[in-house]
Write a protein that holds these residues in place. Sequence first.
Motif, PDB file in Angstrom:
ATOM      1  N   ARG A 227       0.831  -1.206   0.000  1.00 45.54           N
ATOM      2  CA  ARG A 227       0.000   0.000   0.000  1.00 45.54           C
ATOM      3  C   ARG A 227       0.866   1.256   0.000  1.00 45.54           C
ATOM      4  NH1 ARG A 227      -4.813  -2.077   4.165  1.00 45.54           N
ATOM      5  NH2 ARG A 227      -5.868  -3.357   2.587  1.00 45.54           N
ATOM      6  N   ALA A 228       1.990   1.219   0.711  1.00 45.79           N
ATOM      7  CA  ALA A 228       2.900   2.364   0.708  1.00 45.79           C
ATOM      8  C   ALA A 228       3.466   2.589  -0.692  1.00 45.79           C
ATOM      9  CB  ALA A 228       4.029   2.152   1.715  1.00 45.79           C
ATOM     10  N   ALA A 229       3.811   1.506  -1.382  1.00 46.66           N
ATOM     11  CA  ALA A 229       4.317   1.632  -2.752  1.00 46.66           C
ATOM     12  C   ALA A 229       3.237   2.190  -3.675  1.00 46.66           C
ATOM     13  CB  ALA A 229       4.795   0.266  -3.256  1.00 46.66           C
ATOM     14  N   CYS A 230       1.994   1.735  -3.483  1.00 41.83           N
ATOM     15  CA  CYS A 230       0.885   2.254  -4.283  1.00 41.83           C
ATOM     16  C   CYS A 230       0.673   3.742  -4.016  1.00 41.83           C
ATOM     17  CB  CYS A 230      -0.383   1.468  -3.957  1.00 41.83           C
ATOM     18  SG  CYS A 230      -1.842   1.978  -4.893  1.00 41.83           S
ATOM     19  N   PHE A 231       0.802   4.155  -2.750  1.00 41.10           N
ATOM     20  CA  PHE A 231       0.640   5.565  -2.382  1.00 41.10           C
ATOM     21  C   PHE A 231       1.713   6.416  -3.043  1.00 41.10           C
ATOM     22  CE2 PHE A 231       1.409   9.004   0.833  1.00 41.10           C
ATOM     23  CZ  PHE A 231       0.241   9.696   0.598  1.00 41.10           C
ATOM     24  N   ARG A 232       2.964   5.968  -2.976  1.00 34.15           N
ATOM     25  CA  ARG A 232       4.049   6.718  -3.617  1.00 34.15           C
ATOM     26  C   ARG A 232       3.845   6.788  -5.128  1.00 34.15           C
ATOM     27  NH1 ARG A 232       7.003   3.589   0.121  1.00 34.15           N
ATOM     28  NH2 ARG A 232       7.632   2.143  -1.528  1.00 34.15           N
ATOM     29  N   ASP A 233       3.331   5.717  -5.696  1.00 33.41           N
ATOM     30  CA  ASP A 233       3.095   5.691  -7.144  1.00 33.41           C
ATOM     31  C   ASP A 233       2.034   6.712  -7.540  1.00 33.41           C
ATOM     32  OD1 ASP A 233       3.295   4.415  -9.846  1.00 33.41           O
ATOM     33  OD2 ASP A 233       1.211   3.946  -9.414  1.00 33.41           O
ATOM     34  N   ARG A 234       0.983   6.836  -6.746  1.00 33.69           N
ATOM     35  CA  ARG A 234      -0.090   7.779  -7.074  1.00 33.69           C
ATOM     36  C   ARG A 234       0.385   9.226  -6.921  1.00 33.69           C
ATOM     37  NH1 ARG A 234      -4.841   5.609  -8.211  1.00 33.69           N
ATOM     38  NH2 ARG A 234      -5.853   7.635  -8.105  1.00 33.69           N
ATOM     39  N   LEU A 235       1.351   9.478  -6.026  1.00 37.02           N
ATOM     40  CA  LEU A 235       1.861  10.832  -5.838  1.00 37.02           C
ATOM     41  C   LEU A 235       2.928  11.207  -6.850  1.00 37.02           C
ATOM     42  CD1 LEU A 235       0.235  10.790  -3.229  1.00 37.02           C
ATOM     43  CD2 LEU A 235       2.217  11.713  -2.027  1.00 37.02           C
ATOM     44  N   ASP A 236       3.428  10.230  -7.579  1.00 39.02           N
ATOM     45  CA  ASP A 236       4.529  10.502  -8.498  1.00 39.02           C
ATOM     46  C   ASP A 236       4.145  11.564  -9.525  1.00 39.02           C
ATOM     47  OD1 ASP A 236       7.150   9.952  -9.572  1.00 39.02           O
ATOM     48  OD2 ASP A 236       6.131   9.003 -11.258  1.00 39.02           O
ATOM     49  N   GLY A 237       4.986  12.584  -9.645  1.00 40.08           N
ATOM     50  CA  GLY A 237       4.745  13.662 -10.592  1.00 40.08           C
ATOM     51  C   GLY A 237       3.799  14.736 -10.091  1.00 40.08           C
ATOM     52  N   ARG A 238       3.295  14.602  -8.875  1.00 41.15           N
ATOM     53  CA  ARG A 238       2.358  15.586  -8.332  1.00 41.15           C
ATOM     54  C   ARG A 238       2.985  16.316  -7.143  1.00 41.15           C
ATOM     55  NH1 ARG A 238      -2.597  14.729 -10.619  1.00 41.15           N
ATOM     56  NH2 ARG A 238      -2.988  12.656 -11.479  1.00 41.15           N
ATOM     57  N   ARG A 239       2.477  17.523  -6.910  1.00 40.21           N
ATOM     58  CA  ARG A 239       2.974  18.336  -5.797  1.00 40.21           C
ATOM     59  C   ARG A 239       1.908  18.298  -4.697  1.00 40.21           C
ATOM     60  NH1 ARG A 239       7.319  21.519  -7.295  1.00 40.21           N
ATOM     61  NH2 ARG A 239       7.011  22.789  -5.436  1.00 40.21           N
ATOM     62  N   VAL A 240       2.153  17.465  -3.695  1.00 39.07           N
ATOM     63  CA  VAL A 240       1.205  17.251  -2.606  1.00 39.07           C
ATOM     64  C   VAL A 240       1.930  17.461  -1.287  1.00 39.07           C
ATOM     65  CG1 VAL A 240      -0.358  15.607  -1.495  1.00 39.07           C
ATOM     66  CG2 VAL A 240      -0.103  15.599  -3.978  1.00 39.07           C
ATOM     67  N   LEU A 241       1.282  18.161  -0.379  1.00 37.67           N
ATOM     68  CA  LEU A 241       1.835  18.373   0.959  1.00 37.67           C
ATOM     69  C   LEU A 241       1.081  17.490   1.946  1.00 37.67           C
ATOM     70  CD1 LEU A 241       3.702  19.878   2.906  1.00 37.67           C
ATOM     71  CD2 LEU A 241       1.951  21.652   3.097  1.00 37.67           C
ATOM     72  N   ILE A 242       1.815  16.783   2.788  1.00 38.92           N
ATOM     73  CA  ILE A 242       1.213  15.872   3.759  1.00 38.92           C
ATOM     74  C   ILE A 242       1.584  16.332   5.162  1.00 38.92           C
ATOM     75  CG2 ILE A 242       1.023  13.474   4.516  1.00 38.92           C
ATOM     76  CD1 ILE A 242       2.151  12.687   1.761  1.00 38.92           C
ATOM     77  N   VAL A 243       0.588  16.544   6.006  1.00 40.64           N
ATOM     78  CA  VAL A 243       0.810  16.891   7.411  1.00 40.64           C
ATOM     79  C   VAL A 243       0.454  15.664   8.241  1.00 40.64           C
ATOM     80  CG1 VAL A 243       0.185  18.388   9.330  1.00 40.64           C
ATOM     81  CG2 VAL A 243       0.299  19.321   7.014  1.00 40.64           C
ATOM     82  N   LEU A 244       1.459  15.065   8.873  1.00 41.56           N
ATOM     83  CA  LEU A 244       1.274  13.900   9.728  1.00 41.56           C
ATOM     84  C   LEU A 244       1.357  14.370  11.175  1.00 41.56           C
ATOM     85  CD1 LEU A 244       3.581  11.452   7.740  1.00 41.56           C
ATOM     86  CD2 LEU A 244       1.082  11.626   7.613  1.00 41.56           C
ATOM     87  N   ASP A 245       0.219  14.643  11.757  1.00 36.51           N
ATOM     88  CA  ASP A 245       0.162  15.283  13.072  1.00 36.51           C
ATOM     89  C   ASP A 245       0.288  14.266  14.198  1.00 36.51           C
ATOM     90  OD1 ASP A 245      -0.079  17.237  14.955  1.00 36.51           O
ATOM     91  OD2 ASP A 245      -2.248  17.447  14.781  1.00 36.51           O
ATOM     92  N   ASP A 246       1.021  14.664  15.239  1.00 31.29           N
ATOM     93  CA  ASP A 246       1.152  13.873  16.469  1.00 31.29           C
ATOM     94  C   ASP A 246       1.740  12.492  16.183  1.00 31.29           C
ATOM     95  OD1 ASP A 246       1.042  13.270  19.138  1.00 31.29           O
ATOM     96  OD2 ASP A 246      -1.124  12.882  19.186  1.00 31.29           O
ATOM     97  N   ALA A 247       2.889  12.479  15.495  1.00 32.94           N
ATOM     98  CA  ALA A 247       3.551  11.221  15.171  1.00 32.94           C
ATOM     99  C   ALA A 247       4.232  10.642  16.401  1.00 32.94           C
ATOM    100  CB  ALA A 247       4.570  11.442  14.052  1.00 32.94           C
ATOM    101  N   ALA A 248       4.178   9.328  16.547  1.00 32.19           N
ATOM    102  CA  ALA A 248       4.777   8.674  17.710  1.00 32.19           C
ATOM    103  C   ALA A 248       6.272   8.424  17.515  1.00 32.19           C
ATOM    104  CB  ALA A 248       4.062   7.352  17.979  1.00 32.19           C
ATOM    105  N   ASP A 249       6.624   7.842  16.377  1.00 33.33           N
ATOM    106  CA  ASP A 249       8.025   7.528  16.108  1.00 33.33           C
ATOM    107  C   ASP A 249       8.194   7.315  14.609  1.00 33.33           C
ATOM    108  OD1 ASP A 249       6.959   4.983  15.608  1.00 33.33           O
ATOM    109  OD2 ASP A 249       7.326   4.352  17.662  1.00 33.33           O
ATOM    110  N   GLU A 250       9.427   6.993  14.214  1.00 37.66           N
ATOM    111  CA  GLU A 250       9.684   6.853  12.785  1.00 37.66           C
ATOM    112  C   GLU A 250       8.952   5.658  12.184  1.00 37.66           C
ATOM    113  OE1 GLU A 250      13.351   4.888  14.735  1.00 37.66           O
ATOM    114  OE2 GLU A 250      11.969   6.540  15.134  1.00 37.66           O
ATOM    115  N   ALA A 251       8.723   4.619  12.965  1.00 41.02           N
ATOM    116  CA  ALA A 251       8.034   3.442  12.435  1.00 41.02           C
ATOM    117  C   ALA A 251       6.609   3.773  12.014  1.00 41.02           C
ATOM    118  CB  ALA A 251       8.036   2.326  13.476  1.00 41.02           C
ATOM    119  N   GLN A 252       5.997   4.726  12.726  1.00 45.02           N
ATOM    120  CA  GLN A 252       4.614   5.072  12.410  1.00 45.02           C
ATOM    121  C   GLN A 252       4.506   5.863  11.101  1.00 45.02           C
ATOM    122  OE1 GLN A 252       2.586   7.777  15.082  1.00 45.02           O
ATOM    123  NE2 GLN A 252       0.657   6.636  14.879  1.00 45.02           N
TER     124      GLN A 252
END
Length: 420
Positions: free
Chosen positions: A333-358
């Motif tokens: 699913r992560a690979a699919c997400f990166r594929d859909r964003l390819d070539g696009r300018r999208v900003l992602i706000v990941l609020d209240d992250a616990a750690d790098e694994a999340q």
Amino acid sequence: MGHIVKSAWPDRPPVNRENAVHVRISRLRSLFRSLADRESTKAVITTENGAYRLTPEEVDADRFEELLAAGTRAYDKGFPDTAAPLLGRALALWEGDAFADVFAGDCVTAEASRLSELRLLASERQAEAMLALGACSNVVNALTPLTEQFPLRETLHGHLMTALNELGRTAEALAVYARMRSSLIRELGTEPAPDLRELHWSILQQRTTDVDAPAVRSTAAVTTRSWSRPAQLPRGATDFVPTPSAEAVAHALSSNDRTTSAVAAITGQGGAGKTTLAVHLARRLRSFFPDGQLYMGLGGSGPHPADPDEALVQMLFSVGHPPWGLPRGTEARAACFRDRLDGRRVLIVLDDAADEAQVEHLLPGNAESGSSSPVGPGSPACPSMRGWSTTAWGHKRHALCSVNSSEPPARTASPRPCGR
């Protein structure tokens, strides 16, 4: 009263209309009482201000619409596992067609048509939820008779094609398309919609690729490339006072000379204003990300942090991934997400992250996009982000910004009266 008379006697209304309505209502009340439990005291039909009203919770049609609305909300929020049973309960209320044994006028006919359309919509939504859960056999069993009954309903045919293809029944999926296309041309003189044509082409391409392949089928999804431009940023602070420490984040996200994805980490204690800063910067930089802005609360400082896999599903839905055929597993699913964003300018706000694994699988992979992440106060990364910058984010251009008491970049100006 006039509405009841028009519906019950469309051609030849009785002379004493009011008395005729009262007699009919009295008979209905007696019938409902005979069918109800002896302990039940609830009236199905009540009188209010000279009008008759059906108690909503006692009417299957009202209950159906409530369950359909609840299932739709759950599905739109990215929870197909909640939506599927709700929609199933809604459809289980049906016994035949609406008002099938009623001979009345245009009012009843119009209501029957409305409910029938909602029934089809519920079937389509349930199929989408079941496809997202991988229950393709159930979808085939439910939609095969419906596509025969409604040969021009393209959405039903698309879901059936996807389910059959996922089960390895590619030839049957192509046959479904051929029948639907033939019906459309014969009845309406038109070709299927672009999404259906693209799905058909994708299945054909996959079939061509798999001719010489072993008989082990891939679970990869057949998806369309439609894009939904998300605009999910929450409301920002009315009066925001920026400080120089926030400029590194803004520069990292808006720079045009980077060759990797930009990631900005914002650290600090609880209540320091990390989220306020992230949202303010995201709103300020919207023009740099015209393809959309995603916002995802990860709950890292709470007792139940968000599951990255569930977060990916919600973000995929937000950018237009169809609910059917989602890849299985976080990595896919992560690979699919990166594929859909390819070539696009999208900003992602990941609020209240616990750690790098999340957040590791939630980050964009293309240079055009960027990500900002306020880190929860309970995170092992606070107050330093060194561990993050050398692991999950080591391959990306990043900026670190610490929000602390000596220089809070996310503070607001003193309150002012809004009006008298």
